[in-house]
Design a protein around this motif. Structure first.
Motif, PDB file in Angstrom:
ATOM      1  N   UNK A   1      24.243  11.248  -1.449  1.00 19.39           N
ATOM      2  CA  UNK A   1      23.171  10.428  -0.917  1.00 19.39           C
ATOM      3  C   UNK A   1      22.226  11.300  -0.102  1.00 19.39           C
ATOM      4  N   UNK A   2      20.981  10.988  -0.192  1.00 18.82           N
ATOM      5  CA  UNK A   2      19.946  11.721   0.509  1.00 18.82           C
ATOM      6  C   UNK A   2      19.366  10.828   1.598  1.00 18.82           C
ATOM      7  N   UNK A   3      19.178  11.400   2.787  1.00 20.20           N
ATOM      8  CA  UNK A   3      18.600  10.647   3.893  1.00 20.20           C
ATOM      9  C   UNK A   3      17.197  11.152   4.149  1.00 20.20           C
ATOM     10  N   UNK A   4      16.269  10.227   4.301  1.00 21.65           N
ATOM     11  CA  UNK A   4      14.906  10.603   4.652  1.00 21.65           C
ATOM     12  C   UNK A   4      14.433   9.664   5.748  1.00 21.65           C
ATOM     13  N   UNK A   5      13.398  10.082   6.443  1.00 31.17           N
ATOM     14  CA  UNK A   5      12.839   9.283   7.518  1.00 31.17           C
ATOM     15  C   UNK A   5      11.653   8.500   6.980  1.00 31.17           C
ATOM     16  N   UNK A   6      11.624   7.212   7.308  1.00 35.15           N
ATOM     17  CA  UNK A   6      10.466   6.383   6.984  1.00 35.15           C
ATOM     18  C   UNK A   6      10.024   5.685   8.261  1.00 35.15           C
ATOM     19  N   UNK A   7       8.830   5.170   8.250  1.00 33.11           N
ATOM     20  CA  UNK A   7       8.302   4.434   9.390  1.00 33.11           C
ATOM     21  C   UNK A   7       7.993   3.023   8.917  1.00 33.11           C
ATOM     22  N   UNK A   8       8.432   2.043   9.709  1.00 31.16           N
ATOM     23  CA  UNK A   8       8.321   0.640   9.327  1.00 31.16           C
ATOM     24  C   UNK A   8       7.541  -0.106  10.389  1.00 31.16           C
ATOM     25  N   UNK A   9       6.615  -0.964   9.950  1.00 31.83           N
ATOM     26  CA  UNK A   9       5.839  -1.792  10.877  1.00 31.83           C
ATOM     27  C   UNK A   9       6.732  -2.911  11.393  1.00 31.83           C
ATOM     28  N   UNK A  10       6.842  -3.038  12.701  1.00 31.57           N
ATOM     29  CA  UNK A  10       7.671  -4.091  13.293  1.00 31.57           C
ATOM     30  C   UNK A  10       7.040  -5.467  13.144  1.00 31.57           C
ATOM     31  N   UNK A  11       5.761  -5.513  12.780  1.00 34.52           N
ATOM     32  CA  UNK A  11       5.061  -6.783  12.632  1.00 34.52           C
ATOM     33  C   UNK A  11       5.190  -7.353  11.221  1.00 34.52           C
ATOM     34  N   UNK A  12       4.968  -6.501  10.187  1.00 30.12           N
ATOM     35  CA  UNK A  12       4.947  -7.025   8.810  1.00 30.12           C
ATOM     36  C   UNK A  12       5.939  -6.348   7.872  1.00 30.12           C
ATOM     37  N   UNK A  13       6.592  -5.261   8.316  1.00 27.21           N
ATOM     38  CA  UNK A  13       7.576  -4.594   7.483  1.00 27.21           C
ATOM     39  C   UNK A  13       7.013  -3.533   6.549  1.00 27.21           C
ATOM     40  N   UNK A  14       5.704  -3.258   6.611  1.00 23.55           N
ATOM     41  CA  UNK A  14       5.090  -2.233   5.759  1.00 23.55           C
ATOM     42  C   UNK A  14       5.771  -0.890   6.023  1.00 23.55           C
ATOM     43  N   UNK A  15       6.094  -0.142   4.955  1.00 23.17           N
ATOM     44  CA  UNK A  15       6.745   1.155   5.082  1.00 23.17           C
ATOM     45  C   UNK A  15       5.775   2.287   4.792  1.00 23.17           C
ATOM     46  N   UNK A  16       5.948   3.405   5.515  1.00 17.56           N
ATOM     47  CA  UNK A  16       5.098   4.572   5.348  1.00 17.56           C
ATOM     48  C   UNK A  16       5.972   5.817   5.526  1.00 17.56           C
ATOM     49  N   UNK A  17       5.673   6.899   4.802  1.00 20.40           N
ATOM     50  CA  UNK A  17       6.452   8.125   4.990  1.00 20.40           C
ATOM     51  C   UNK A  17       6.117   8.839   6.307  1.00 20.40           C
ATOM     52  N   UNK A  18       5.032   8.438   6.965  1.00 22.63           N
ATOM     53  CA  UNK A  18       4.667   9.049   8.244  1.00 22.63           C
ATOM     54  C   UNK A  18       4.226   7.962   9.225  1.00 22.63           C
ATOM     55  N   UNK A  19       4.245   8.305  10.506  1.00 20.60           N
ATOM     56  CA  UNK A  19       3.839   7.353  11.533  1.00 20.60           C
ATOM     57  C   UNK A  19       2.340   7.137  11.435  1.00 20.60           C
ATOM     58  N   UNK A  20       1.930   5.878  11.541  1.00 23.08           N
ATOM     59  CA  UNK A  20       0.515   5.515  11.518  1.00 23.08           C
ATOM     60  C   UNK A  20       0.178   4.755  12.794  1.00 23.08           C
ATOM     61  N   UNK A  21      -0.994   4.973  13.316  1.00 22.05           N
ATOM     62  CA  UNK A  21      -1.429   4.247  14.508  1.00 22.05           C
ATOM     63  C   UNK A  21      -1.741   2.795  14.193  1.00 22.05           C
ATOM     64  N   UNK A  22      -2.389   2.557  13.044  1.00 25.93           N
ATOM     65  CA  UNK A  22      -2.755   1.197  12.640  1.00 25.93           C
ATOM     66  C   UNK A  22      -2.081   0.892  11.314  1.00 25.93           C
TER      67      UNK A  22
END
Length: 187
Positions: A1-22
């Motif tokens: 198994x491979x582990x990677x870091x993702x960033x998730x919006x606490x408001x709507x659940x949108x996922x991104x490979x990097x942190x976004x301000x908006x």
């Protein structure tokens, strides 16, 4: 198994490979938090448990054991006390007395087991001064000055406390999470 870091919006659940301000999903600011994503080899699908909706009036109520705080108004707000195995978040502006209330709760709890007070902000001496001012003197109250959640977990496993306080949760970190904690702002 491979582990990677993702960033998730606490408001709507949108996922991104990097942190976004908006968030591009809901247009809210500072709602992304870091999460570890375990990817199974040979598949891109995440295994999810099937969940079905049920009728609320068909739910059978179970008897819930509660730990009374000994502070009548707080027990009323908590629905009769702390639910065994639950997590309760006490929030408020700095300096309004959260840590003082926590010590009062520790003093009035009617439990025989150990109470572990973890502080990421104040030293043992600072907590002891407050405890002395409040006449809190319990042999089962233990103190740990620590911000590494992995070290806290080791102490919990070693001491097996019945009640744990973390003052305060935003000071905790883990080496397994690579980004710094970010404060969320709402308008």
């Amino acid at each position: 198994m491979k582990t990677k870091t993702i960033f998730v919006c606490s408001n709507c659940g949108h996922e991104s490979p990097k942190w976004l301000g908006k968030c591009p999903g809901c247009n809210e600011w500072n709602t992304f938090y870091e999460e570890k994503d375990v990817e199974k080899k040979g598949t891109k699908d995440k295994f999810k448990e099937k969940v079905d909706a049920i009728k609320l009036n068909e739910v059978v109520k179970k008897e819930t054991f509660r730990i009374r705080t000994g502070i009548d108004e707080l027990d009323r707000v908590l629905g009769g006390g702390f639910v065994l195995g639950s997590l309760t978040l006490l929030g408020g502006e700095p300096g309004i007395g959260k840590s003082t209330l926590i010590l009062q709760i520790c003093d009035s709890l009617k439990i025989d087991g150990k109470i572990l007070y973890v502080s990421g902000e104040e030293s043992a001496e600072q907590i002891k001064l407050r405890a002395d001012r409040l006449n809190v003197n319990k042999d089962n109250l233990l103190f740990l000055a620590e911000t590494d959640i992995d070290n806290v977990e080791l102490q919990v496993q070693k001491l097996e406390p019945e009640f744990i306080i973390i003052d305060s949760i935003q000071t905790m970190y883990s080496d397994e999470i690579t980004s710094a904690a970010r404060k969320c702002f709402t308008s």
